[in-house]
Design a protein around this motif. Structure first.
Motif, PDB file in Angstrom:
ATOM      1  N   THR A 409     -15.433  36.976  25.228  1.00  0.00           N
ATOM      2  CA  THR A 409     -14.870  38.504  24.959  1.00  0.00           C
ATOM      3  C   THR A 409     -13.825  38.706  23.367  1.00  0.00           C
ATOM      4  N   PRO A 410     -14.841  38.216  22.538  1.00  0.00           N
ATOM      5  CA  PRO A 410     -13.921  38.162  21.003  1.00  0.00           C
ATOM      6  C   PRO A 410     -13.641  39.650  20.613  1.00  0.00           C
ATOM      7  N   GLY A 411     -11.916  39.624  20.408  1.00  0.00           N
ATOM      8  CA  GLY A 411     -11.587  40.681  20.067  1.00  0.00           C
ATOM      9  C   GLY A 411     -10.456  41.360  21.067  1.00  0.00           C
ATOM     10  N   ALA A 412     -10.823  40.853  22.116  1.00  0.00           N
ATOM     11  CA  ALA A 412     -10.590  41.526  23.598  1.00  0.00           C
ATOM     12  C   ALA A 412      -9.297  40.956  23.720  1.00  0.00           C
ATOM     13  N   SER A 413      -8.270  41.306  24.821  1.00  0.00           N
ATOM     14  CA  SER A 413      -6.966  40.470  25.260  1.00  0.00           C
ATOM     15  C   SER A 413      -6.346  41.241  26.747  1.00  0.00           C
ATOM     16  N   LEU A 414      -5.283  40.578  26.933  1.00  0.00           N
ATOM     17  CA  LEU A 414      -4.711  41.829  27.885  1.00  0.00           C
ATOM     18  C   LEU A 414      -3.444  41.173  27.899  1.00  0.00           C
ATOM     19  N   ALA A 415      -2.747  42.298  28.199  1.00  0.00           N
ATOM     20  CA  ALA A 415      -1.429  42.502  28.738  1.00  0.00           C
ATOM     21  C   ALA A 415      -0.616  41.465  29.201  1.00  0.00           C
ATOM     22  N   SER A 416       0.329  40.739  29.051  1.00  0.00           N
ATOM     23  CA  SER A 416       0.962  39.400  29.549  1.00  0.00           C
ATOM     24  C   SER A 416       2.189  39.492  28.947  1.00  0.00           C
ATOM     25  N   PHE A 417       3.507  38.551  29.404  1.00  0.00           N
ATOM     26  CA  PHE A 417       4.726  38.628  29.121  1.00  0.00           C
ATOM     27  C   PHE A 417       4.630  37.157  28.623  1.00  0.00           C
ATOM     28  N   ALA A 418       5.460  36.289  28.360  1.00  0.00           N
ATOM     29  CA  ALA A 418       6.121  35.358  27.681  1.00  0.00           C
ATOM     30  C   ALA A 418       7.423  34.957  27.655  1.00  0.00           C
ATOM     31  N   VAL A 419       8.003  33.731  27.373  1.00  0.00           N
ATOM     32  CA  VAL A 419       9.477  32.959  27.423  1.00  0.00           C
ATOM     33  C   VAL A 419       9.357  32.741  25.780  1.00  0.00           C
ATOM     34  N   ALA A 420      10.424  33.124  25.310  1.00  0.00           N
ATOM     35  CA  ALA A 420      10.488  33.477  23.572  1.00  0.00           C
ATOM     36  C   ALA A 420      11.862  32.871  23.309  1.00  0.00           C
ATOM     37  N   LEU A 421      10.889  31.121  23.050  1.00  0.00           N
ATOM     38  CA  LEU A 421      12.453  29.941  22.881  1.00  0.00           C
ATOM     39  C   LEU A 421      13.119  29.927  21.320  1.00  0.00           C
ATOM     40  N   LEU A 422      13.887  29.705  20.791  1.00  0.00           N
ATOM     41  CA  LEU A 422      14.420  29.613  19.243  1.00  0.00           C
ATOM     42  C   LEU A 422      15.316  28.320  19.801  1.00  0.00           C
ATOM     43  N   PRO A 423      14.853  27.432  19.836  1.00  0.00           N
ATOM     44  CA  PRO A 423      16.137  25.904  19.960  1.00  0.00           C
ATOM     45  C   PRO A 423      16.445  26.011  18.789  1.00  0.00           C
ATOM     46  N   SER A 424      17.978  25.467  19.153  1.00  0.00           N
ATOM     47  CA  SER A 424      18.685  25.432  18.266  1.00  0.00           C
ATOM     48  C   SER A 424      19.200  24.076  17.528  1.00  0.00           C
ATOM     49  N   HIS A 425      19.037  22.504  18.204  1.00  0.00           N
ATOM     50  CA  HIS A 425      19.018  21.299  17.567  1.00  0.00           C
ATOM     51  C   HIS A 425      17.720  21.282  16.544  1.00  0.00           C
ATOM     52  N   ILE A 426      17.015  21.594  16.297  1.00  0.00           N
ATOM     53  CA  ILE A 426      15.989  21.792  15.792  1.00  0.00           C
ATOM     54  C   ILE A 426      14.763  22.603  15.411  1.00  0.00           C
ATOM     55  N   SER A 427      13.454  22.444  14.958  1.00  0.00           N
ATOM     56  CA  SER A 427      12.567  23.456  14.919  1.00  0.00           C
ATOM     57  C   SER A 427      11.694  23.925  15.508  1.00  0.00           C
ATOM     58  N   GLU A 428      10.843  25.208  15.558  1.00  0.00           N
ATOM     59  CA  GLU A 428      10.239  25.369  16.211  1.00  0.00           C
ATOM     60  C   GLU A 428       8.891  24.901  16.722  1.00  0.00           C
ATOM     61  N   THR A 429       8.852  24.135  15.015  1.00  0.00           N
ATOM     62  CA  THR A 429       7.147  22.887  15.591  1.00  0.00           C
ATOM     63  C   THR A 429       7.744  21.524  15.979  1.00  0.00           C
ATOM     64  N   VAL A 430       8.928  21.120  15.767  1.00  0.00           N
ATOM     65  CA  VAL A 430       9.559  20.105  15.798  1.00  0.00           C
ATOM     66  C   VAL A 430       9.455  19.650  17.550  1.00  0.00           C
ATOM     67  N   PHE A 431       9.799  20.903  17.960  1.00  0.00           N
ATOM     68  CA  PHE A 431       9.967  21.190  19.927  1.00  0.00           C
ATOM     69  C   PHE A 431       8.402  21.087  20.679  1.00  0.00           C
ATOM     70  N   ALA A 432       7.762  22.104  19.518  1.00  0.00           N
ATOM     71  CA  ALA A 432       6.276  22.501  19.973  1.00  0.00           C
ATOM     72  C   ALA A 432       5.956  20.603  20.383  1.00  0.00           C
ATOM     73  N   ALA A 433       5.667  20.704  19.458  1.00  0.00           N
ATOM     74  CA  ALA A 433       5.165  18.205  19.356  1.00  0.00           C
ATOM     75  C   ALA A 433       6.370  17.893  20.472  1.00  0.00           C
ATOM     76  N   ASN A 434       7.628  17.917  20.795  1.00  0.00           N
ATOM     77  CA  ASN A 434       8.527  17.163  21.682  1.00  0.00           C
ATOM     78  C   ASN A 434       7.459  17.617  22.895  1.00  0.00           C
ATOM     79  N   MET A 435       7.690  19.159  23.718  1.00  0.00           N
ATOM     80  CA  MET A 435       6.868  19.437  23.807  1.00  0.00           C
ATOM     81  C   MET A 435       5.593  19.340  24.702  1.00  0.00           C
ATOM     82  N   ARG A 436       4.632  18.694  23.625  1.00  0.00           N
ATOM     83  CA  ARG A 436       4.079  17.484  23.935  1.00  0.00           C
ATOM     84  C   ARG A 436       3.639  16.240  23.997  1.00  0.00           C
ATOM     85  N   HIS A 437       4.730  15.940  23.856  1.00  0.00           N
ATOM     86  CA  HIS A 437       4.967  13.866  24.111  1.00  0.00           C
ATOM     87  C   HIS A 437       5.791  13.900  25.502  1.00  0.00           C
TER      88      HIS A 437
END
Length: 479
Positions: A409-437
């Motif tokens: 389905t190239p180019g197609a997408s589905l309407a959805s919702f997400a929880v958007a987070l902005l951590p206060s003590h670390i950057s979003e990239t560090v937080f994403a890395a922490n989640m992977r660990h």
């Protein structure tokens, strides 16, 4: 007075002596003696390096030696932890190739366990007591699913057969090698795609021993282009699903029916790499114009190839459906044995196909994710955000778009919702890395400086676990 390194080296105990100590004897109840000994040697070697670098006094070395068994236990846990691990996919990409594409249904997992636990009749005919073909276990199911979903009876498709190999690229390779080795294969320039991992259709075609004959232009290929390219050396007309891109604007390509008519007139088989294995109607999810495996496999095409772990929502495999004479030739190809699948794949594929035959395809996780209403996802996101209000992150529930992924389905997408987070003590990239660990790891996506968790690809039963893991990542333990 500074301690000489030689005095510190003498404080290091021998491996044989340590193995008889009570704390290391306890470790040997979980791990083999050889593994504990190797971990000890490695840890002691690290200490020697630290001593050589002047990083230890007598007191600091004593502290290290007191915690030696703890360090060795940590090393053993890390060394014996499986590399292939379950993860939580919060990206909103349903068929995420890097994360294993379609999750299996509970019925498929149960069938795998049943078949794996002991012996099975994989290549044994229980009626005659003689050797049989392993692909018979799913061939009837494949034909029955195609018949049911196309509105035909199995007898209408009695002229068709099916085989299963380890993925769709293998199915393509095997078909091309069997039907076109040494001859030419006609394919539109606009269909010479590259799939994941740098694999390209032209490369697969050439490796099969067939000769690539490109027709038309990148954006426009007419039926007359195919007709003009036919020579006595032509063995096959190939149609390839544009799996990971959409071509728009000044474009043209003949309908499949036109290619079939040309193939019939020229006495050439037409082979379609349909790719997705799509059975369900995606229009109900707002996705239109997606190629249908049922439509292709029930047509007069000589051969159709698809993947089992894309929109079919089953295990990784490649399925070839077509006329019996062509499939008989493919079965006789020595490469078929090299590319065949094992009993576990057959077990999972059986359970997946049975879900379609019994109208219970909503039990297939990928299909359930496709059909999940956006408002149901929003309600889950709101509940999760509420449970995380006390954490040190700014968050809100936002609209987003999920994608099917997996080269579909190239180019197609589905309407959805997400929880958007902005951590206060670390950057979003560090937080994403922490989640992977974490255990289990959580894979998220970053958009416009915030971490997004699209719950379409999180089973509702795992919402509580994801909330717990998020809290752990947002409120790390203080040293």
């Amino acid at each position: 007075m500074q301690t000489h390194p030689s005095d510190l080296y003498r404080k290091l105990p021998q491996v044989g002596e340590l193995l008889h100590r009570s704390d290391f004897l306890r470790l040997q109840q979980t791990y083999s003696r050889e593994l504990v000994a190797e971990a000890l040697r490695s840890t002691l070697q690290e200490l020697r390096g630290e001593i050589n670098a002047g990083r230890h006094t007598e007191d600091s070395l004593d502290l290290e030696l007191q915690s030696l068994s703890t360090k060795v236990a940590h090393s053993l846990r890390h060394a014996t932890r499986p590399s292939l691990r379950p993860v939580l996919n919060a990206t909103g990409v349903i068929l995420q190739t890097n994360l294993g594409r379609a999750p299996l249904s509970e019925a498929a997992i149960q069938r795998i366990a049943e078949v794996a636990r002991g012996y099975s009749n994989l290549e044994f005919d229980l009626e005659s007591g003689e050797r049989s073909r392993r692909d018979l276990h799913v061939e009837r199911l494949i034909i029955n699913v195609i018949a049911l979903k196309s509105g035909q009876s199995p007898s209408d498709l009695a002229h068709k057969s099916a085989v299963v190999v380890n993925n769709c690229a293998a199915a393509n390779f095997l078909a091309l090698n069997t039907l076109a080795e040494g001859g030419e294969v006609l394919v539109s320039r606009g269909e010479l795609v590259e799939i994941g991992g740098g694999f390209r259709v032209p490369d697969i075609l050439r490796k099969s021993g067939a000769i690539l004959r490109e027709v038309g232009t990148t954006n426009r290929t007419r039926l007359s282009d195919y007709a003009a390219a036919i020579t006595p050396q032509t063995r096959l007309i190939l149609r390839v699903h544009r799996s990971n891109f959409r071509m728009e604007g000044f474009t043209e390509r003949p309908a499949l029916e036109e290619l079939l008519d040309l193939g019939n007139r020229a006495l050439l088989p037409v082979f379609e790499d349909q790719g997705t294995g799509c059975i369900v109607d995606l229009a109900e999810a707002g996705i239109h114009d997606e190629s249908s495996w049922i439509q292709s496999a029930s047509s007069d095409l000589a051969l159709v190839a698809c993947s089992g772990d894309k929109l079919l929502a089953g295990p990784q495999c490649g399925i070839l459906v077509g006329s019996k004479p062509h499939l008989d030739r493919i079965r006789a190809n020595p490469l078929f044995r090299a590319l065949r699948v094992d009993k576990l794949t057959y077990a999972a594929l059986e359970a997946t196909l049975l879900a379609y035959l019994t109208a219970t395809e909503e039990t297939l996780p990928a299909i359930a994710m496709l059909r999940m209403p956006a408002e149901a996802i929003r309600a889950r996101c709101v509940a999760m955000a509420e449970r995380l209000r006390s954490t040190s992150a700014a968050m809100e529930v936002v609209e987003t778009r999920s994608v099917v992924g997996g080269g579909t389905t190239p180019g197609a997408s589905l309407a959805s919702f997400a929880v958007a987070l902005l951590p206060s003590h670390i950057s979003e990239t560090v937080f994403a890395a922490n989640m992977r660990h974490l255990d289990p790891p959580v894979v998220v996506r970053i958009h416009e400086g915030r971490v997004l968790l699209d719950l379409r690809t999180i089973p509702p039963a795992e919402d509580a676990l994801l909330t717990q893991l998020l809290r752990q990542a947002l409120e790390p333990e203080q040293p």
